[in-house]
Design an enzyme around this catalytic site. Sequence first.
Site, mmCIF file in Angstrom:
data_model
loop_
_atom_site.group_PDB
_atom_site.id
_atom_site.type_symbol
_atom_site.label_atom_id
_atom_site.label_comp_id
_atom_site.label_asym_id
_atom_site.label_seq_id
_atom_site.Cartn_x
_atom_site.Cartn_y
_atom_site.Cartn_z
ATOM 1 N N CYS A 174 0.832 -1.195 0.000
ATOM 2 C CA CYS A 174 0.000 0.000 0.000
ATOM 3 C C CYS A 174 0.870 1.251 0.000
ATOM 4 O O CYS A 174 2.002 1.237 0.456
ATOM 5 C CB CYS A 174 -0.865 0.021 1.249
ATOM 6 S SG CYS A 174 -1.723 -1.522 1.532
ATOM 7 N N ARG A 191 3.892 1.194 -7.078
ATOM 8 C CA ARG A 191 3.937 0.088 -6.117
ATOM 9 C C ARG A 191 2.800 -0.912 -6.352
ATOM 10 O O ARG A 191 2.810 -1.991 -5.773
ATOM 11 C CB ARG A 191 3.807 0.655 -4.688
ATOM 12 C CG ARG A 191 4.991 1.492 -4.262
ATOM 13 C CD ARG A 191 4.627 2.401 -3.109
ATOM 14 N NE ARG A 191 4.298 1.689 -1.893
ATOM 15 C CZ ARG A 191 5.129 1.510 -0.890
ATOM 16 N NH1 ARG A 191 6.358 1.963 -0.955
ATOM 17 N NH2 ARG A 191 4.752 0.869 0.185
ATOM 18 N N TRP A 218 -3.234 -2.223 -1.501
ATOM 19 C CA TRP A 218 -2.944 -3.518 -2.131
ATOM 20 C C TRP A 218 -3.545 -4.526 -1.163
ATOM 21 O O TRP A 218 -3.020 -4.734 -0.070
ATOM 22 C CB TRP A 218 -1.427 -3.673 -2.271
ATOM 23 C CG TRP A 218 -0.956 -5.044 -2.621
ATOM 24 C CD1 TRP A 218 -0.520 -5.998 -1.750
ATOM 25 C CD2 TRP A 218 -0.828 -5.618 -3.924
ATOM 26 N NE1 TRP A 218 -0.148 -7.121 -2.435
ATOM 27 C CE2 TRP A 218 -0.320 -6.924 -3.773
ATOM 28 C CE3 TRP A 218 -1.112 -5.144 -5.211
ATOM 29 C CZ2 TRP A 218 -0.088 -7.766 -4.847
ATOM 30 C CZ3 TRP A 218 -0.867 -5.994 -6.273
ATOM 31 C CH2 TRP A 218 -0.366 -7.284 -6.089
ATOM 32 N N ASN A 242 -0.529 0.117 6.374
ATOM 33 C CA ASN A 242 0.186 -0.741 5.433
ATOM 34 C C ASN A 242 0.731 -1.902 6.251
ATOM 35 O O ASN A 242 1.340 -1.675 7.295
ATOM 36 C CB ASN A 242 1.340 0.079 4.817
ATOM 37 C CG ASN A 242 2.054 -0.679 3.734
ATOM 38 O OD1 ASN A 242 1.671 -1.788 3.389
ATOM 39 N ND2 ASN A 242 3.091 -0.067 3.192
ATOM 40 N N GLY A 243 0.496 -3.128 5.838
ATOM 41 C CA GLY A 243 1.035 -4.268 6.587
ATOM 42 C C GLY A 243 -0.072 -5.213 6.998
ATOM 43 O O GLY A 243 -1.150 -5.220 6.416
ATOM 44 N N GLU A 276 15.035 -22.744 -12.368
ATOM 45 C CA GLU A 276 14.671 -21.348 -12.152
ATOM 46 C C GLU A 276 15.846 -20.429 -12.518
ATOM 47 O O GLU A 276 15.655 -19.361 -13.101
ATOM 48 C CB GLU A 276 14.228 -21.154 -10.689
ATOM 49 C CG GLU A 276 13.877 -19.741 -10.279
ATOM 50 C CD GLU A 276 12.772 -19.093 -11.111
ATOM 51 O OE1 GLU A 276 12.123 -19.781 -11.919
ATOM 52 O OE2 GLU A 276 12.601 -17.864 -10.972
ATOM 53 N N LYS A 319 15.534 -17.538 -15.341
ATOM 54 C CA LYS A 319 15.832 -16.124 -15.076
ATOM 55 C C LYS A 319 16.855 -15.605 -16.068
ATOM 56 O O LYS A 319 16.717 -14.521 -16.615
ATOM 57 C CB LYS A 319 16.419 -15.928 -13.657
ATOM 58 C CG LYS A 319 15.489 -15.973 -12.490
ATOM 59 C CD LYS A 319 14.513 -14.838 -12.385
ATOM 60 C CE LYS A 319 13.270 -15.131 -13.178
ATOM 61 N NZ LYS A 319 12.189 -15.768 -12.490
ATOM 62 N N GLU A 358 15.399 -15.264 -19.657
ATOM 63 C CA GLU A 358 14.368 -14.250 -19.902
ATOM 64 C C GLU A 358 14.900 -12.826 -19.851
ATOM 65 O O GLU A 358 14.404 -11.969 -20.563
ATOM 66 C CB GLU A 358 13.114 -14.445 -19.036
ATOM 67 C CG GLU A 358 13.225 -14.184 -17.585
ATOM 68 C CD GLU A 358 11.895 -14.392 -16.851
ATOM 69 O OE1 GLU A 358 10.830 -14.067 -17.386
ATOM 70 O OE2 GLU A 358 11.932 -14.873 -15.722
ATOM 71 N N HIS A 386 23.521 -38.414 -19.990
ATOM 72 C CA HIS A 386 22.616 -39.020 -20.969
ATOM 73 C C HIS A 386 22.378 -38.103 -22.168
ATOM 74 O O HIS A 386 21.445 -38.318 -22.926
ATOM 75 C CB HIS A 386 21.290 -39.392 -20.300
ATOM 76 C CG HIS A 386 21.470 -40.366 -19.179
ATOM 77 N ND1 HIS A 386 21.837 -41.671 -19.385
ATOM 78 C CD2 HIS A 386 21.384 -40.209 -17.835
ATOM 79 C CE1 HIS A 386 21.957 -42.286 -18.219
ATOM 80 N NE2 HIS A 386 21.681 -41.415 -17.261
ATOM 81 N N LYS A 407 4.076 -9.293 -17.756
ATOM 82 C CA LYS A 407 4.057 -9.688 -16.341
ATOM 83 C C LYS A 407 2.980 -10.730 -16.090
ATOM 84 O O LYS A 407 3.175 -11.631 -15.291
ATOM 85 C CB LYS A 407 3.854 -8.459 -15.461
ATOM 86 C CG LYS A 407 3.974 -8.728 -13.965
ATOM 87 C CD LYS A 407 5.387 -9.099 -13.570
ATOM 88 C CE LYS A 407 5.480 -9.552 -12.132
ATOM 89 N NZ LYS A 407 6.678 -10.362 -11.881
#
Length: 611
Positions: A2, A27, A74, A100-101, A484, A488, A491, A507, A606
């Site tokens: 937030c 944000r 948020w 916020n939180g 992963e 990363k 991309e 193999h 995204k």
Amino acid sequence: MCGIVGYVGGGQALPVLLDGMRKLEYRGYDSAGIAILLNGKMGTVRRAGRIQNLEEELEGRSFEGNLGIGHTRWATHGAPTDENAHPHQDCTERLALVHNGIIENHDVLRSRLEAEGHAFKSATDTEVAAHLIESILERRNCSLKDAVLEAVSILKGAFALVCIHAAEPDVIVAARSQAPIIVGAGDGVGLVGSDIPALLQHTRDVIPLRDRQVARVRPGSVEVFGFDGKQVVPEQVHIDWDLEAAEKGGYEDFMLKEIHEQPYAVRDTMRGRFDEKGRVVLDEVKWDTDTIRAINKIVVVACGTSFNAGMAAKHAIEHWTRIPVELDLASEFRYRDPVLDEHGLVIGITQSGETADTLAAIRFAGEMGAKVVAVTNVVGSSITRDADAVLFTHAGPEIGVAATKTFLAQLVALNILALYLAQERDSMPEDKRLETIEAMARLPELIEKVLDVEGAVAKAAKKYADASDFLFIGRGVGTAVAMEGALKLKEISYIHAEGYAAGELKHGAIALLQEGVPVVAVMTGQPLYEKMLANVEEVRARGASTILVAPHGDERARELADDIFEVPQVKPLLTPVLDTIPLQLLAYFVAKERGLSPDKPRNLAKSVTVE
Ligand code: AGP
């Protein structure tokens, strides 16, 4: 996360609030609202959606006043609706508060305050704080600052609170418990913000509150107090960043900022999910024990990074619950005629909650009678409507296209879910569960330590930035980390990279190895460690360069590595949470070396809302 803005001074609050809220838009948010003191009365307007919706609502209405607070929300507790948008008020409507939180003990406090006669209007944890302060003010007849000081001693969790009251028209009170809040005072004005961009236009001299501090802000002055009530000397800092740098918290890119936010993402995702006796509390999953015990199969469906999180989680889920786990790319799942019925549990993982393939996969699973639990970072996203239960990660909004902090938060959330299922099925000895929870509680602190490898990674990135191919290898959960790491890198740096189970090298992929090909090896913990050492020997024998993610101080790994990123030791099933970080940083610094923008890689979005 937030956004918070507060203004008190000789000018009009409204334009300052709206401007500050716009500066915090980056944000991410899902609703917005303001409260302004108008002729002794608190006026509030709150709207779901963009700030523009709020502005349309304000059009033609007079909101003239010199004290106000604004908020972009948020959602974490309660859907993104007008009612749940901030600011929230007490029963007298003389107090307005933004937050916020996460307030962990909101349930208990809400029941207590309702019993005292307080009437709640929203489903948020925030409203609890407004009524709590009201009840303290009623009882003590004290200043707003003193009421907030008492309230913060009762509230549990991580929060930044900012409130104003009609009885004190020249005061804003702000409190910080872990979540950031910044205050400042300029010529005849007092300002509050959750982030520097909100204040920058009015002052460059700001006071970031330290943890467990409360500030009383008046036009031209700031007083700071510890939670113990003792006044402290505020620590002022001068900001010379431009607005863009301020949005990124001084980091060059959102991706780097988000990598550094991982200790918070992990801490917030665990918050409130273990009780004092070490039991996993998942209010979100409302199935009774018999239903959970009847589960005979789990299918994980996801795409991209979320799929990699699922791949790591498969190990923990199977080990702790003894339920067999299948892992499916969401785009493949519906087309392979899967075997699934009402005893099946499908876990759909998607940070955005909007990935078309994942949504289609869980809908299909639902039609087959399976129970569906969604793991997502976005409250109110599409998947939350289609799943039977939702487990939120609390990583805060992620702006960089490459998922980083949401991946770590997913790993942790999936471990929590696995521990919960194990607890309800009695499939894991209690001492082992407690030991695992303790180890998980230390992760945020260990992540901070891992982030110290940044310098070493940046140096290594210079060496390998011109490579045309990378190989990432690992075993067990380390395979998911390798996948992963490769994802990363490709991309954001556009270098061809493959993630591979190290045992599979011989193999096929071993044919790719030659002088200078960088091979990143994730040295997963015992019992696979020795085998990984042997794989690294194989790689070295072909002249490839070895980059190792290995436990801190391991001499054998040091001997075999051209470059090494050392991480603290943790339980083997928790290693992905730490081991992924150097690989995120490697991808980031290689992209930078190649002059690319890590936040906006070509051809990627995204959230992928098409099949
Ligand atoms: C991650 O860095 C990628 N941007 C991508 O693979 C992503 O993880 C994938 O599209 C799934 O997104 P979701 O988690 O929002 O469903």
